[in-house]
Design an enzyme around this catalytic site. Structure first.
Site, PDB file in Angstrom:
ATOM      1  N   GLN A 143       0.843  -1.199   0.000  1.00 54.64           N
ATOM      2  CA  GLN A 143       0.000   0.000   0.000  1.00 54.64           C
ATOM      3  C   GLN A 143       0.873   1.243   0.000  1.00 54.64           C
ATOM      4  O   GLN A 143       1.708   1.412   0.893  1.00 54.64           O
ATOM      5  CB  GLN A 143      -0.878   0.038   1.244  1.00 54.64           C
ATOM      6  N   SER A 146      -0.024   6.253   3.107  1.00 54.47           N
ATOM      7  CA  SER A 146       0.395   7.268   4.080  1.00 54.47           C
ATOM      8  C   SER A 146       1.570   8.094   3.580  1.00 54.47           C
ATOM      9  O   SER A 146       2.421   7.608   2.820  1.00 54.47           O
ATOM     10  CB  SER A 146       0.779   6.598   5.399  1.00 54.47           C
ATOM     11  N   SER A 178       4.611  -1.206   4.514  1.00 56.20           N
ATOM     12  CA  SER A 178       5.055  -2.560   4.884  1.00 56.20           C
ATOM     13  C   SER A 178       5.502  -3.326   3.647  1.00 56.20           C
ATOM     14  O   SER A 178       4.763  -3.435   2.673  1.00 56.20           O
ATOM     15  CB  SER A 178       3.922  -3.323   5.564  1.00 56.20           C
ATOM     16  N   GLU A 261      -8.871  -4.040   4.912  1.00 53.79           N
ATOM     17  CA  GLU A 261      -7.833  -4.107   5.937  1.00 53.79           C
ATOM     18  C   GLU A 261      -8.439  -4.268   7.324  1.00 53.79           C
ATOM     19  O   GLU A 261      -7.971  -5.073   8.132  1.00 53.79           O
ATOM     20  CB  GLU A 261      -6.955  -2.863   5.878  1.00 53.79           C
ATOM     21  N   SER A 379      -6.306   4.862  12.792  1.00 48.55           N
ATOM     22  CA  SER A 379      -6.085   4.869  14.239  1.00 48.55           C
ATOM     23  C   SER A 379      -7.349   4.476  15.000  1.00 48.55           C
ATOM     24  O   SER A 379      -8.458   4.485  14.458  1.00 48.55           O
ATOM     25  CB  SER A 379      -5.631   6.253  14.694  1.00 48.55           C
ATOM     26  N   GLU A 381      -8.864   6.142  17.122  1.00 48.59           N
ATOM     27  CA  GLU A 381      -9.787   7.285  17.153  1.00 48.59           C
ATOM     28  C   GLU A 381     -10.637   7.344  15.880  1.00 48.59           C
ATOM     29  O   GLU A 381     -11.840   7.640  15.923  1.00 48.59           O
ATOM     30  CB  GLU A 381      -8.995   8.585  17.323  1.00 48.59           C
TER      31      GLU A 381
END
Length: 411
Positions: A143, A146, A178, A261, A379, A381
């Site tokens: 991926q 980010s 990753s 995911e 995250s 949150e």
């Protein structure tokens, strides 16, 4: 077996799978030594050792696929067996009874995130041609989401892609990727229109990582490994055939991949150590004789069992709300935290100093790696926001930049 309307009965499939696994010369899990299993949440390996692990896993995936057990729930048109989720669950249960090559994030991303995304956005022959090799373990993909300035707020990403005829030219930087050093392809999000609000100006692509202008650099983790990488792209040219979905529809593609995911998070409950290993640790350290620690262990075991029940229920009920993956991911990160807390209290100083005792200092790999999964895939949150807004129907969190062109958002 599939063909017309005939589907192999689950009982027959189970017998066939059990016989095949018994013939592979694998070590039954009950006979394996728990002490030999990795406690790392993220790999702490040299380049050579990590490559060896990925190669062994890919070989196993290939063997299983060629036997007809590699993509059980996938349609035959995409190289699968065309069977049901119940058949998949039977295969997973039987495989869990044996020692097979250790999992790796890159293989999970390829099989469970990117290949399914390409199936959903079945746009070009070039992209469809990647799916079967991915399912067989021949092609690995990471991926490229980010960025240094776009983590939890992924939609603020700044990597740019401009169109030149039938090509796209991409420049930018991705981070926390990753397995990029071992991947052949990457699913990339890039900004194609800076003059519209941030969620609407993104387009998704598949990018070959051997293309001119791409540089992959390892990132050293605090646990010691380099399973994450940063990827730099400088005027990288790819054909429009490598685009996933429509131009400007990249956020929809991203949500699809992230949904896969979250749904696959916690799928391998042995990542970072198994419950059986924690129980062995409790016995070895005398933690079972401590009332407080015994209660912590009981809480962990309850969480583990509830996760098994939830997973079984999800397989039957499906996910009409689209947020069950967020719930399960939160459950999983909670279990990782519970495991870390118990290990820290049970081992005390033996966790910080390698005194030579088996399975003591080795738990450091778990404790240092576990917090990372509170960020991966969105995250905690972000997951709570998704659950609150999409499942509980609570008001959306205020967003001051909702209608602001990306170009005008302060950075």
């Amino acid at each position: 077996m599939t063909g017309g309307t005939s589907v192999e009965a689950v009982e027959d499939f189970s017998s066939r799978v059990a016989q095949w696994y018994a013939e592979q010369g694998l070590t039954p899990r009950a006979d394996a030594d728990d002490r030999e299993r990795s406690l790392a949440v993220f790999h702490d390996l040299s380049y050579e050792a990590e490559l060896e692990l990925i190669t062994a896993l890919a070989d196993w995936i290939r063997t299983r696929y060629d036997a007809g057990f590699g993509a059980v729930g996938w349609p035959e048109s995409f190289g699968g067996a065309g069977l049901s989720a119940e058949h998949e669950a039977v295969l997973a249960r039987i495989e869990s009874e044996y020692e097979v090559p250790s999992p790796h994030e890159l293989m999970s991303v390829t099989l469970h995130l990117i290949a399914p995304t390409l199936r959903v956005f079945d746009r070009t022959p070039e992209m469809r041609a990647l799916i079967s090799p991915m399912l067989r373990g021949d092609v690995l993909a990471c991926q490229l989401f980010s960025e240094p300035g776009a983590g939890s707020d992924l939609a603020s990403l700044a990597t740019r892609a401009r169109r030149e005829g039938d090509e796209w030219v991409i420049t930018g930087q991705k981070v926390w990727t990753s397995g990029a050093r071992f991947a052949q392809w990457g699913e990339l999000l890039a900004r194609t229109d800076p003059d519209v609000p941030k969620h609407r100006g993104i387009t998704a692509f598949m990018v070959p990582l051997d293309a001119a202008g791409i540089e992959v650099r390892p990132l050293r983790q605090m646990s010691g490994g380099s399973s994450f990488n940063e990827v730099f792209l400088e005027e990288v040219r790819i054909p429009d055939a490598y685009r996933i979905g429509d131009v400007g529809d990249g956020w929809k593609v991203a949500l699809t991949t992230l949904g896969f995911e979250r749904n696959s998070s916690g799928e391998n409950t042995d990542v970072g150590g198994s419950v059986d290993q924690v129980i062995s640790l409790a016995r070895a350290t005398g933690a079972l004789d401590d009332q407080v620690l015994r209660q912590k262990l009981a809480d962990l075991l309850i969480s583990h069992r509830l996760a098994e029940v939830s997973s079984a229920r999800d397989a039957v009920a499906g996910d009409p709300t689209g947020v069950l993956g967020s719930m399960r991911k939160l459950q999983w990160t909670q279990r990782l935290t519970q495991m870390s807390d118990f290990v820290i209290d049970a081992l005390e100083g033996d966790l910080a100093v390698d005194c030579g005792a088996p399975q003591s200092f080795a738990w450091t790999e778990h404790v240092l790696g576990a917090p990372g999964y509170r960020i991966a895939g969105g995250s905690d949150e972000i997951q709570r926001n998704l659950i609150a807004e999409r499942y509980l129907g609570l008001p959306a969190e205020p967003r001051g930049d909702k209608n602001t062109p990306w170009r005008d958002i302060p950075r």
